[in-house]
Design an enzyme around this catalytic site. Structure first.
Site, PDB file in Angstrom:
ATOM      1  N   HIS A   1      -8.087  -8.526   0.281  1.00 24.30           N
ATOM      2  CA  HIS A   1      -7.766  -9.000   1.788  1.00 24.30           C
ATOM      3  C   HIS A   1      -8.701  -9.750   2.328  1.00 24.30           C
ATOM      4  O   HIS A   1     -10.141  -9.405   2.129  1.00 24.30           O
ATOM      5  CB  HIS A   1      -8.006  -7.593   2.637  1.00 24.30           C
ATOM      6  CG  HIS A   1      -6.691  -6.541   2.245  1.00 24.30           C
ATOM      7  ND1 HIS A   1      -6.319  -6.007   1.181  1.00 24.30           N
ATOM      8  CD2 HIS A   1      -5.519  -6.348   3.123  1.00 24.30           C
ATOM      9  CE1 HIS A   1      -5.230  -5.313   1.399  1.00 24.30           C
ATOM     10  NE2 HIS A   1      -4.593  -5.616   2.392  1.00 24.30           N
TER      11      HIS A   1
ATOM     12  N   ASN B   1       0.739   4.345   0.717  1.00 28.04           N
ATOM     13  CA  ASN B   1       0.607   5.293   1.959  1.00 28.04           C
ATOM     14  C   ASN B   1       1.068   4.451   3.151  1.00 28.04           C
ATOM     15  O   ASN B   1       1.939   5.093   4.333  1.00 28.04           O
ATOM     16  CB  ASN B   1      -0.530   5.999   2.306  1.00 28.04           C
ATOM     17  CG  ASN B   1      -0.713   7.103   1.513  1.00 28.04           C
ATOM     18  OD1 ASN B   1      -0.037   8.227   1.478  1.00 28.04           O
ATOM     19  ND2 ASN B   1      -1.478   7.286   0.446  1.00 28.04           N
TER      20      ASN B   1
ATOM     21  N   SER C   1      -2.951   1.602  -4.146  1.00 24.68           N
ATOM     22  CA  SER C   1      -3.405   2.785  -3.353  1.00 24.68           C
ATOM     23  C   SER C   1      -4.979   3.295  -3.659  1.00 24.68           C
ATOM     24  O   SER C   1      -5.487   2.856  -4.585  1.00 24.68           O
ATOM     25  CB  SER C   1      -2.668   4.045  -3.548  1.00 24.68           C
ATOM     26  OG  SER C   1      -2.759   5.200  -2.773  1.00 24.68           O
TER      27      SER C   1
ATOM     28  N   GLU D   1      -8.477 -11.709   7.421  1.00 23.18           N
ATOM     29  CA  GLU D   1      -7.594 -10.931   8.120  1.00 23.18           C
ATOM     30  C   GLU D   1      -7.997 -11.103   9.883  1.00 23.18           C
ATOM     31  O   GLU D   1      -7.145 -11.115  10.741  1.00 23.18           O
ATOM     32  CB  GLU D   1      -7.477  -9.496   8.119  1.00 23.18           C
ATOM     33  CG  GLU D   1      -6.589  -9.184   6.874  1.00 23.18           C
ATOM     34  CD  GLU D   1      -6.347  -7.606   6.881  1.00 23.18           C
ATOM     35  OE1 GLU D   1      -5.315  -7.186   7.209  1.00 23.18           O
ATOM     36  OE2 GLU D   1      -7.140  -7.027   6.418  1.00 23.18           O
TER      37      GLU D   1
ATOM     38  N   HIS E   1       0.880  -1.186  -0.179  1.00 23.29           N
ATOM     39  CA  HIS E   1      -0.011  -0.021  -0.014  1.00 23.29           C
ATOM     40  C   HIS E   1       0.781   1.330  -0.048  1.00 23.29           C
ATOM     41  O   HIS E   1       1.670   1.291   0.865  1.00 23.29           O
ATOM     42  CB  HIS E   1      -0.751   0.077   1.241  1.00 23.29           C
ATOM     43  CG  HIS E   1      -1.378  -1.129   1.500  1.00 23.29           C
ATOM     44  ND1 HIS E   1      -3.139  -1.210   1.004  1.00 23.29           N
ATOM     45  CD2 HIS E   1      -1.435  -2.272   2.094  1.00 23.29           C
ATOM     46  CE1 HIS E   1      -3.443  -2.536   1.224  1.00 23.29           C
ATOM     47  NE2 HIS E   1      -2.587  -3.253   1.866  1.00 23.29           N
TER      48      HIS E   1
ATOM     49  N   ASP F   1       2.866  -2.978   4.651  1.00 30.31           N
ATOM     50  CA  ASP F   1       3.106  -1.648   4.489  1.00 30.31           C
ATOM     51  C   ASP F   1       4.575  -1.438   5.285  1.00 30.31           C
ATOM     52  O   ASP F   1       4.786  -1.474   6.535  1.00 30.31           O
ATOM     53  CB  ASP F   1       2.069  -1.137   5.730  1.00 30.31           C
ATOM     54  CG  ASP F   1       0.581  -1.040   5.151  1.00 30.31           C
ATOM     55  OD1 ASP F   1       0.099  -0.530   4.394  1.00 30.31           O
ATOM     56  OD2 ASP F   1      -0.155  -2.083   5.683  1.00 30.31           O
TER      57      ASP F   1
HETATM   58  P1  IMP Z   1      -3.355   3.839   0.538  1.00 37.92           P
HETATM   59  O1  IMP Z   1      -4.456   3.169  -0.039  1.00 37.92           O
HETATM   60  O2  IMP Z   1      -1.982   4.065  -0.443  1.00 37.92           O
HETATM   61  O3  IMP Z   1      -3.810   5.162   1.197  1.00 37.92           O
HETATM   62  O4  IMP Z   1      -2.656   3.054   1.814  1.00 37.92           O
HETATM   63  C1  IMP Z   1      -3.075   2.894   3.229  1.00 37.92           C
HETATM   64  C2  IMP Z   1      -4.437   2.190   2.967  1.00 37.92           C
HETATM   65  O5  IMP Z   1      -4.360   0.841   2.692  1.00 37.92           O
HETATM   66  C3  IMP Z   1      -5.084   2.042   4.492  1.00 37.92           C
HETATM   67  O6  IMP Z   1      -5.943   3.316   4.672  1.00 37.92           O
HETATM   68  C4  IMP Z   1      -5.891   0.974   4.302  1.00 37.92           C
HETATM   69  O7  IMP Z   1      -7.232   1.135   3.551  1.00 37.92           O
HETATM   70  C5  IMP Z   1      -5.027  -0.067   3.517  1.00 37.92           C
HETATM   71  N1  IMP Z   1      -4.349  -0.789   4.178  1.00 37.92           N
HETATM   72  C6  IMP Z   1      -3.119  -0.926   4.451  1.00 37.92           C
HETATM   73  N2  IMP Z   1      -2.591  -1.992   5.020  1.00 37.92           N
HETATM   74  C7  IMP Z   1      -3.705  -2.734   5.384  1.00 37.92           C
HETATM   75  C8  IMP Z   1      -4.062  -3.751   6.054  1.00 37.92           C
HETATM   76  O8  IMP Z   1      -2.989  -4.555   6.482  1.00 37.92           O
HETATM   77  N3  IMP Z   1      -5.364  -4.554   6.031  1.00 37.92           N
HETATM   78  C9  IMP Z   1      -6.136  -3.647   5.163  1.00 37.92           C
HETATM   79  N4  IMP Z   1      -6.259  -2.702   4.659  1.00 37.92           N
HETATM   80  C10 IMP Z   1      -4.725  -2.087   4.849  1.00 37.92           C
HETATM   81 ZN    ZN Z   2      -2.865  -4.934   3.020  1.00 37.74          ZN
END
Ligand code: IMP
Ligand code: ZN
Length: 345
Positions: A201, A20, A104, A204, A18, A286
């Protein structure tokens, strides 16, 4: 070659990262400086320290979700989002990763629309200064309202049509305790019919009914798959469903241990998946939040689960079969085969 060097030099494939959640501390500091120079107000100042977890941390999976907002604050302007994407790809490249499917969640901010969010990442990935091959998976958050889910799906389909080799998939993520998989079925089905690959996902937290619905949907891959085996909060029925389906699992060892989804590396469900011959891809999830890297995940797999280097590189080679971009498979596979031949593995 010592294990550390081996894991770094081995060509690797990242299929579950991901954006962010992947920001390193140094990237966050650069973004913060950039925003300050632009005069954009940034509320994260005091919080960068809190972003990165360590294994001794007492946080659980649900404590982790608010952390992403710290990074998201820093990527709310197109220029800083582009920087974050480029710096993250660079870090993966320096860690020996030759192909990445970065994911993302498009967000509307006071500086950009959902479409500009996607466009910014796409244009950054198209820049040919990288030797790593990037692809983009568009994320849908389980907490998003239906109209936003449909709008992001429309954009994912539009961008897949425009850049079929770059925008390759769609995925479902976010807090697994929120929302129902069935609410996302129409959007995911529509995406698949338009040619996007799908990863979810899955498992989990214990929820055998949702795992069943997800596996019956037959996604191209699943992420985590923690609570599927009977020893880890699943049951025999869903475990058999996974084994028969041969759906590849994106395994994120440190993420699972740090969020306490798994007690320890030694008791991780990697072993059950590996022994049952379920396809596995080692990923970071992450790397910023969990203070890891893809080479570190391979090293941990060797040290705590006992997978020797010749098997590690075969895991990396096998991961080529599960990448979403068909026309990039050969190039990536050749890189790994070269490494195998050069090192007589
Ligand atoms: P983004 O989509 O680039 O903003 O990355 C962060 C987002 O990825 C978070 O707000 C979650 O929605 C998702 N995310 C990151 N790690 C996990 C995880 O371990 N389980 C579920 N969703 C995750
Ligand atoms: Zn993930």
């Amino acid at each position: 070659m010592d294990l550390d060097t081996f894991c770094r030099e081995m060509p690797k494939i990242e299929l579950h990262a991901h954006l962010n959640g992947s920001l390193s501390r140094s990237t966050m500091v650069s973004l913060q400086r950039y925003l300050a120079d632009l005069g954009v107000k940034d509320k994260t100042n005091a919080f960068i320290e809190k972003f990165q977890m360590s294994s001794g941390d007492s946080k659980t999976l649900s404590d982790v979700f608010p952390l992403f907002k710290i990074a998201q604050e820093l990527t709310s302007v197109p220029e800083s989002l582009a920087m974050a994407t480029a710096m993250t790809m660079q870090e993966f490249e320096e860690d020996g990763c030759c192909y990445i499917e970065l994911r993302s969640t498009p967000r509307e901010t006071s500086h950009m629309t959902h479409k500009q969010y996607i466009e910014t990442i796409v244009q950054t990935m198209k820049n040919d200064k990288f030797s790593i091959i990037p692809c983009f998976i568009i994320s849908i958050n389980r907490s998003s309202p239906k109209n936003e889910v449909e709008m992001i799906t429309d954009l994912a389909i539009e961008y897949h049509k425009k850049y079929p080799d770059l925008v390759v998939g769609i995925e479902l993520s976010g807090n697994p305790a929120v929302g129902k998989f069935s609410h996302f079925l129409p959007a995911l089905t529509r995406s698949r019919e338009a040619g996007l690959k799908v990863t979810l996902h899955c498992g989990e937290i214990p929820n055998p009914q949702e795992v069943t619905e997800m596996l019956k949907f037959r996604p191209d891959r699943i992420g985590h798959g923690v609570c599927i085996h009977p020893n880890h909060g699943g049951n025999e029925e869903i475990w058999q469903l996974l084994c028969k389906s041969q759906i590849p699992v994106e395994v994120c060892l440190t993420s699972n241990v740090n969020t306490k989804s798994t007690l320890s590396y030694g008791s991780h469900h990697f072993k059950e998946l590996y022994n049952a011959n379920v396809p596995i891809v080692i990923c970071t999830d992450d790397k910023g939040v969990f203070a890891t890297s893809l080479s570190q995940e391979y090293r941990i797999c060797a040290e705590t689960i006992g997978i020797d280097p010749s098997k590690l590189v075969r895991l990396s080679l096998r991961a080529c079969d599960y990448i979403f971009s068909d026309d990039k498979k050969k190039n990536v596979r050749d890189k790994i085969l070269n490494f195998i031949n050069k090192n007589a593995l």
